[in-house]
Design an enzyme around this catalytic site. Structure first.
Site, short mmCIF file in Angstrom:
data_model
loop_
_atom_site.label_atom_id
_atom_site.label_comp_id
_atom_site.label_asym_id
_atom_site.label_seq_id
_atom_site.Cartn_x
_atom_site.Cartn_y
_atom_site.Cartn_z
N SER A 114 0.80 -1.24 0.00
CA SER A 114 0.00 0.00 0.00
C SER A 114 0.82 1.28 0.00
O SER A 114 0.25 2.38 -0.10
CB SER A 114 -0.95 0.01 1.20
OG SER A 114 -2.06 -0.82 0.97
N LYS B 202 0.00 3.80 -2.66
CA LYS B 202 -1.10 4.78 -2.63
C LYS B 202 -0.61 6.23 -2.59
O LYS B 202 -1.30 7.13 -3.09
CB LYS B 202 -2.01 4.51 -1.42
CG LYS B 202 -2.82 3.22 -1.54
CD LYS B 202 -3.72 3.03 -0.33
CE LYS B 202 -4.65 1.83 -0.49
NZ LYS B 202 -3.92 0.55 -0.42
N SER C 282 -6.17 3.66 4.32
CA SER C 282 -5.60 2.81 3.27
C SER C 282 -6.69 2.07 2.49
O SER C 282 -6.53 0.90 2.12
CB SER C 282 -4.59 1.82 3.87
OG SER C 282 -3.69 1.36 2.89
#
Length: 528
Positions: A307, A310, A371
């Site tokens: 993640s 992102k 997230s």
């Protein structure tokens, strides 16, 4: 032989004879680096007990009767050569080494006291450490500090050792204590010592003390920076009147329990070492202002970044200059991209129904605080770019920044084919956080919003536990996890105007990821 030479020899002979009349032969000498002190202890001297006092009484070895069984020479060296010291502790004395020449003279079942003067005064917790070659680490000895006299006393049971006084800047030993009513016993709350640890707390105004067990966390150092512990009412009454409210105290650790990470006051149980012990597959510590790499491990290895993807996706979206107040409709098709890489129940997401309306700001904070994978896909859809073009823009952007080992095939990090290196990601971090919205969103503890059409409330909590501790001025963060990636974490922090970037890839657990990143952050600031 001239008359002056004869007189010199006679004086030396007299000095030697006088030395032996007091139980041993003593000399001190210096070489180009270290100083040496020697004394020979005979049986008559050791039977009475003797304190070896070396180098203007800086170091004393208290050899009570029965400690030694035979005569022996005792060497003491002041070590002035370069020696690796623990990365997380401060040296407040010189390094010394002692040795009994006759090892059979000492029974190591009988510990003896050493008294060790130190140079620098502080309120931090101090201990004598000895170097253990078996672990290549400095290991602590039971120690009591006498801050007014500027020395410590410790028990040791070794016939030779290299020793030093170290202070722990993260543990307060001298300061204030208050009281609270809780369990009604000899207990205390500490922000430094884990539950189950046992401390002796001295009232420094009357020299009374009480032994307590730590059973709670606190007080908050951000509110009470000079507070060492808070004592249970029953314990407080044994060293002061309750009416005193707050008293001056110092502490002596009687037993220190390991924390939940298996460490003793921030160091491995096997001892304190010269650099952080990092098990993550890859890591880097970078000075953001100069780009100097302060520490690294496999920093150029290309690995899945999960993640952490992102942040780049959000930066590309913000570069389209959207209005954060703009209301957009959620499409259930957005999250279907996520399920190409995971099961629905495995994906971090904000729970929205097809057609729900919310602001772009809500989507941004859902993506960075919580997230949420589906929020990222919605941002890509409403960006005005085709999804493939959006991903291509992410790749072009990082290449322009110099992150040449980084590649994205989707915008959330769910694909293990999204890869980068710790070194690349430190470069990415420096560029991404030029945008204030990313800095604000990534460090926000919680975010809440209400969908416009249904009025349903949503509460999102940050996935980075470090920002909840308030121990650091965190100015940027992002967590990540995939089975293929392990636990990944980026942390950006500021101290005294200096900024540090820490990136770890592939930690074995979330707790390990947080602990090792914290260690690297502290290491970085100590080595700027």
């Amino acid at each position: 032989m001239n008359k002056q030479s004869q007189i010199r020899k006679i004086l030396i002979l007299l000095f030697i004879l006088l030395s032996f009349t007091v139980g041993g032969f003593v000399f001190a000498q210096e070489d180009s680096v270290n100083r040496e002190y020697f004394i020979n202890l005979d049986k008559a001297t050791i039977a009475k007990g003797y304190t070896v006092a070396a180098f203007e009484d800086i170091l004393k070895l208290s050899l009570a009767p029965g400690i030694l069984s035979e005569d022996t020479g005792v060497d003491v060296w002041e070590i002035n050569e370069s020696v690796d010291m623990p990365w997380n502790l401060d040296r407040v004395s010189k390094i010394y080494q002692f040795e009994f020449r006759n090892k059979q003279a000492y029974d190591n079942q009988k510990p003896f006291y050493i008294q060790f003067a130190y140079n620098e005064s502080s309120d931090d917790y101090k201990q004598v450490f000895f170097y253990d070659k078996n672990y290549s680490a400095w290991r602590p000895l039971p120690t009591r500090d006498y801050p007014k006299e500027k020395f410590v006393r410790s028990l040791i049971h070794l016939p030779f050792a290299r020793i030093v006084v170290l202070s722990n800047p993260d543990v307060l030993a001298i300061g204030k204590a208050s009281w609270y009513a809780y369990r009604g016993g000899n207990f205390a709350a500490s922000p430094d010592f884990p539950k189950g640890s046992k401390l002796r707390v001295y009232n420094t105004d009357n020299n009374k003390f009480v032994d307590v067990e730590i059973n709670d966390f606190g007080p908050d150092r951000n509110l009470h920076p000079d507070r060492v512990v808070d004592l249970d009412k029953v314990a407080f009454k044994k060293i002061a009147s309750l009416g005193a409210g707050i008293i001056n105290v110092s502490i002596e650790a009687l037993e220190i329990k390991p924390d939940e990470k298996g460490r003793i006051l921030g160091s491995p149980e096997t001892g304190a070492v010269w650099e952080p012990a990092i098990t993550a597959k890859s890591a880097i510590v970078m000075d953001e202002d100069t780009s100097e790499v302060l520490w690294k491990k496999n920093a150029s290895s290309t690995l899945p970044l999960a993640s952490l993807t992102k942040l780049v996706a959000v930066k590309v979206f913000l570069d389209t200059r959207p209005s954060l107040d703009e209301v957009v409709a959620y499409s259930i098709k957005d999250e279907e991209y996520n399920y190409e890489y995971c099961n629905k129940w495995e994906s971090a997401r904000v729970t929205l129904n097809d057609g729900d309306t919310l602001t772009i700001e809500d989507l941004l904070y859902s993506a960075l605080v919580g997230s949420a994978n589906n929020a990222v896909e919605t941002l890509a859809r409403v960006s005005g770019l085709d999804r493939d073009d959006f991903i291509q823009k992410m790749n072009e952007e990082v290449k322009n920044w110099g992150a040449v080992s980084t590649k994205f095939i989707e915008p959330t990090g769910l694909s293990p084919e999204n890869v980068s290196s710790a070194q690349d990601y430190a470069i990415i971090t420096r560029e991404v956080f030029t945008h204030p919205i990313i800095q604000k969103a990534s460090t926000m503890e919680k975010y809440k919003f209400t969908t416009i059409n249904t009025k349903k409330a949503h509460r999102i909590k940050n996935t980075n536990q470090i920002i909840f501790t308030n121990r650091y001025n965190v100015i940027g963060s992002k967590t990540g996890y995939l089975d293929e990636a392990g636990y990944c974490l980026m942390l950006r922090a500021e101290n005294a105007g200096r900024k540090i970037i820490v990136v770890t890839f592939g930690a074995g657990s979330r707790d390990t990821s947080f602990a090792e990143t914290e260690d690297l952050l502290r290491y970085g600031f100590r080595n700027l």
